[in-house]
Design an enzyme around this catalytic site. Structure first.
Site, short mmCIF file in Angstrom:
data_model
loop_
_atom_site.label_atom_id
_atom_site.label_comp_id
_atom_site.label_asym_id
_atom_site.label_seq_id
_atom_site.Cartn_x
_atom_site.Cartn_y
_atom_site.Cartn_z
N GLU A 288 -25.78 12.24 -6.24
CA GLU A 288 -24.32 12.42 -6.19
C GLU A 288 -23.87 13.37 -7.29
O GLU A 288 -23.02 14.24 -7.09
CB GLU A 288 -23.61 11.07 -6.36
N HIS B 243 -19.21 9.50 -0.70
CA HIS B 243 -19.54 8.17 -0.18
C HIS B 243 -21.05 7.97 -0.32
O HIS B 243 -21.83 8.86 0.04
CB HIS B 243 -19.12 8.05 1.29
N ARG C 96 0.83 -1.20 0.00
CA ARG C 96 0.00 0.00 0.00
C ARG C 96 0.88 1.26 0.00
O ARG C 96 0.59 2.24 -0.70
CB ARG C 96 -0.86 -0.04 1.28
N MET D 172 -11.63 3.35 -5.30
CA MET D 172 -11.90 2.28 -4.35
C MET D 172 -10.59 1.75 -3.73
O MET D 172 -10.22 0.59 -3.90
CB MET D 172 -12.67 1.16 -5.04
N ARG D 173 -9.94 2.63 -2.99
CA ARG D 173 -8.70 2.25 -2.32
C ARG D 173 -8.71 2.79 -0.91
O ARG D 173 -9.18 3.90 -0.66
CB ARG D 173 -7.49 2.89 -3.03
N ASN E 289 -13.99 13.37 -0.90
CA ASN E 289 -14.49 12.06 -1.31
C ASN E 289 -16.01 12.12 -1.35
O ASN E 289 -16.63 12.93 -0.65
CB ASN E 289 -14.05 11.00 -0.30
C1 GAR Z 1 -20.37 6.14 -6.45
O1 GAR Z 1 -21.65 5.74 -6.05
C2 GAR Z 1 -19.55 6.59 -5.26
O2 GAR Z 1 -20.31 7.24 -4.28
C3 GAR Z 1 -19.04 5.28 -4.74
O3 GAR Z 1 -18.73 4.53 -5.89
C4 GAR Z 1 -19.56 4.95 -6.97
C5 GAR Z 1 -18.66 5.33 -8.11
O4 GAR Z 1 -19.41 5.61 -9.25
N1 GAR Z 1 -17.91 5.46 -3.91
C6 GAR Z 1 -17.60 4.65 -2.89
O5 GAR Z 1 -18.25 3.68 -2.61
C7 GAR Z 1 -16.36 5.06 -2.12
N2 GAR Z 1 -16.24 4.32 -0.92
P1 GAR Z 1 -18.77 6.43 -10.44
O6 GAR Z 1 -17.42 5.75 -10.76
O7 GAR Z 1 -19.72 6.28 -11.56
O8 GAR Z 1 -18.57 7.84 -10.00
#
Ligand code: GAR
Length: 200
Positions: free
Chosen positions: A174, A109, A65, A90-91, A107
């Site tokens: 979002e 979430h 990491r 996603m890290r 970020n």
């Molecule tokens: C989104 O829903 C975001 O909130 C989530 O992944 C998706 C990405 O979609 N993020 C997480 O879960 C972070 N822990 P996208 O690639 O289409 O933006």
């Protein structure tokens, strides 16, 4: 002009929403680069097609990491970012990486934090039987899915919702709150004090 660097791992629809908003409005900032940790991140094609610099720092190819985060940091810093935007990145990040971008990394979430941290947030919400669910934009701290909250949007959870229908309803929100939060940051409207964000 401020520089924004966006990090993605996959689809990149939040990145796309931010890019489109920055193109449409009179932003005092530009998307300097979109960086992915996987070469197959679908969002890279959209970024490149919009004339944005793209890069891949393949997380799988690093032994630790710490080694990956150091390489990622070096790549990000080539663009002298004023703001780093995690958009479906996603890290889990090392403390030293987070500290380096403290106060200038956001970020999104897919839950109303502090509820439902981690993965499978929509299933977590369905399992808990909550009637409201949503998404949160927050400053990134060393603790996972934690940090001063910039914006939230709530959606209702309906009878018969599945993980997919709920995810789609949240994602639409979002795409509204994340570009606005990024704009608020680059326009210098956000102040953090004692873990709380106020917006001028
Ligand atoms: C989104 O829903 C975001 O909130 C989530 O992944 C998706 C990405 O979609 N993020 C997480 O879960 C972070 N822990 P996208 O690639 O289409 O933006």
């Amino acid at each position: 002009m401020k520089n924004i660097v966006i990090l993605i791992s996959g689809r990149g629809s939040n990145m796309e929403a931010i890019v489109r908003a920055s193109q449409a409005g009179n932003w005092p900032a530009r998307i300097a680069a979109v960086i992915a940790n996987r070469a197959d991140a679908a969002g890279l094609a959209f970024a490149a097609a919009n004339g944005i610099q793209t890069a891949v720092v393949p997380s799988r190819e690093f032994p630790s990491r710490e080694a990956f985060d150091a390489a990622l940091q070096a790549e990000i810093d080539r663009y002298a970012p004023d703001l780093v935007v995690l958009a479906g990145f996603m890290r889990i990040l090392t403390e030293s990486f987070v500290r380096h971008y403290e106060g200038r990394m956001l970020n999104i979430h897919p839950s109303l934090l502090p509820s439902f941290k981690g993965l499978h947030t929509h299933q977590q919400a369905l399992d808990a039987g909550v009637k409201l669910h949503g998404a949160t934009v927050h400053f990134v701290t060393a603790e996972l899915d934690h940090g001063p909250i910039v914006a939230q949007a709530a959606v209702s959870v309906n009878d018969g919702d599945t993980e997919d229908t709920l995810a789609a309803r949240v994602l639409a929100q979002e795409h509204l709150i994340y570009p606005q939060a990024v704009l608020d940051f680059v326009e210098g409207r956000l102040t953090v004090s004692q873990g709380r964000v106020s917006r001028a």
